[in-house]
Design a protein around this motif. Sequence first.
Motif, short mmCIF file in Angstrom:
data_model
loop_
_atom_site.label_atom_id
_atom_site.label_comp_id
_atom_site.label_asym_id
_atom_site.label_seq_id
_atom_site.Cartn_x
_atom_site.Cartn_y
_atom_site.Cartn_z
N UNK A 1 1.11 9.23 -5.93
CA UNK A 1 1.16 10.54 -5.26
C UNK A 1 -0.04 10.79 -4.35
N UNK A 2 -0.54 9.72 -3.70
CA UNK A 2 -1.57 9.84 -2.68
C UNK A 2 -0.92 9.92 -1.31
N UNK A 3 -1.73 10.22 -0.28
CA UNK A 3 -1.19 10.28 1.07
C UNK A 3 -0.65 8.90 1.46
N UNK A 4 0.61 8.79 1.87
CA UNK A 4 1.18 7.46 2.17
C UNK A 4 0.53 6.83 3.38
N UNK B 1 0.82 -1.21 0.00
CA UNK B 1 0.00 0.00 0.00
C UNK B 1 0.86 1.26 0.00
N UNK B 2 1.94 1.25 0.76
CA UNK B 2 2.83 2.41 0.82
C UNK B 2 3.46 2.69 -0.54
N UNK B 3 3.89 1.63 -1.26
CA UNK B 3 4.49 1.81 -2.58
C UNK B 3 3.47 2.32 -3.59
N UNK B 4 2.23 1.80 -3.51
CA UNK B 4 1.18 2.25 -4.43
C UNK B 4 0.87 3.72 -4.20
N UNK B 5 0.75 4.12 -2.94
CA UNK B 5 0.46 5.52 -2.62
C UNK B 5 1.58 6.43 -3.09
N UNK C 1 -6.22 7.76 8.40
CA UNK C 1 -5.63 7.81 7.05
C UNK C 1 -6.67 7.47 5.99
N UNK C 2 -7.49 6.44 6.26
CA UNK C 2 -8.46 6.00 5.27
C UNK C 2 -9.59 7.01 5.06
N UNK D 1 -6.41 9.98 2.87
CA UNK D 1 -6.50 9.40 1.53
C UNK D 1 -7.48 10.13 0.62
N UNK D 2 -8.68 10.53 1.06
CA UNK D 2 -9.61 11.18 0.14
C UNK D 2 -9.24 12.62 -0.22
N UNK D 3 -8.37 13.27 0.58
CA UNK D 3 -8.09 14.70 0.36
C UNK D 3 -7.52 15.01 -1.02
N UNK D 4 -6.47 14.30 -1.52
CA UNK D 4 -5.91 14.65 -2.83
C UNK D 4 -6.86 14.42 -3.99
N UNK D 5 -7.84 13.52 -3.85
CA UNK D 5 -8.76 13.24 -4.96
C UNK D 5 -10.10 13.94 -4.77
#
Length: 483
Positions: free
Chosen positions: A21-24, A13-17, A74-75, A79-83
């Motif tokens: 460029x999402x919140x790690x 999950x950390x690598x995908x984020x 985080x969830x 996580x929702x903030x950048x999108x």
Amino acid sequence: MTALGLVILLVALWLICRRTKLAPVPLRLPGLAILIWIVHASLPASIAASENKLWLDLTLHLGQSYAALQLAFWLTLELPAPISWWPHPPKILRDLGALTIGAALTLIVLQRAADINVVGLVTTSAILTAVIGLAAQEALKDLFAGIMLRVDSPFEEGDYLELGDNVNGWVVSLTLLSTRLRHVHGALITLPNSMMWQKNMRRFSPKGPIARELHINLDRELPPNQATELLLKVAESCPSVLKNPAPEAIVYAYHDYANTYELEVWQEDPTDLGYDELRGEVLSQIWYALERIDQRVPYPITEFKRRLGSSGPESPVQYDLQDRIAILAKSPLFGQLTESQLGGISKLTRCIRFGQGERIIVEGNEGNTLYQIVSGEVAVIKKMQDSELRELARLSAPAIIGEMSVFNEEPRSATIEALGPCVVLEVERDDLRPLLQHEPKVLEMLAAVISQRRAELLKLSSETKLQQEGSLLSKMRIMFLGL
């Protein structure tokens, strides 16, 4: 195996984020909880069944609860903030929520896992309650002040603040207990929220311009209309001054030795350092602009007397007629003229000086003056289709600039900016008129030289060059001879 799978899942999950460029995803607390789980499951049965089992279970439950809380934040928040699923809550509210929920989880775990009544213990102990209240007094003041700062919103992250005691800087963050400012020189300033709440502050938004007022003393003999026009022209040529809102200049006061003018300009940088740079740039260019009209910055003296003559050996006034004839003789445009012809032009010209950053010519403006560089270096700057300013070339003596506007009445095709102090010989269209009217053949020579220079610059064919030369010569005859 289950613990290993959770670790692999967190790392994936950390690598995908990071790639998207999402919140790690947070790793510290979940990783610590997994480590405690592994250690707890690996303990020998004798230790697990001993009297320490209560505290081991309590540690495991607390670690899992805190890890679950951080993952939930985080969830749902990070996580929702950048999108743009929903607005990102302020950091102070997130911290306050995490502190409140974390405290509630701690009480629940202690109550259920260890059968410890923390609330009853605190409330029944008057001494302990008093000690905790006194110890947390300052922290509580900062906490409530931070909440009020967020609710009232006198400033936001990214704003520039000026506080008392010469404290100023860009707002970096507003936390539960403190506010952090970044000074213009790079220092990080941390102030308790209670102090921020009590201070008078001036807020400047990074998105809005700020007005600057400069008071400038000019010669009393300089007419006010001419003085304000000069100040506006200088302000409009300074890169640090915004074009919108437009600069304004008014007469501010009359004094014994000078008239004071107020020049109001706007800039984007609200810091003191930005103001110092803008003031230095404007005042420097005013000095050169005054010299070009044979004026000086006045100073209070016992006897008021206009200062005449040059201010030093490097003054352009030192270039006499013979010097100006010699300068024109080196010109790629006038070099073929005789000495008498050069003398007829030179006696009407003058040498003027520009300071670093001053614009000698502005692209798009009308012009009836050409310049020959005597000393120094200038940059040729062109506005491209995407409105980007690009430097095309650098010129030095004895280059000629601005001749097409003089002979073809075309708008200035590029901006010419002084790269440092430079002196130029100014030749106006009317300076050439007596010679061209008396000797029309000089028109043909000048048209040929200008067309040749332009053909070399634009890499034109011989046929195109001849066509443009004929067109230019016709315009020059109409302009100077009225034919």
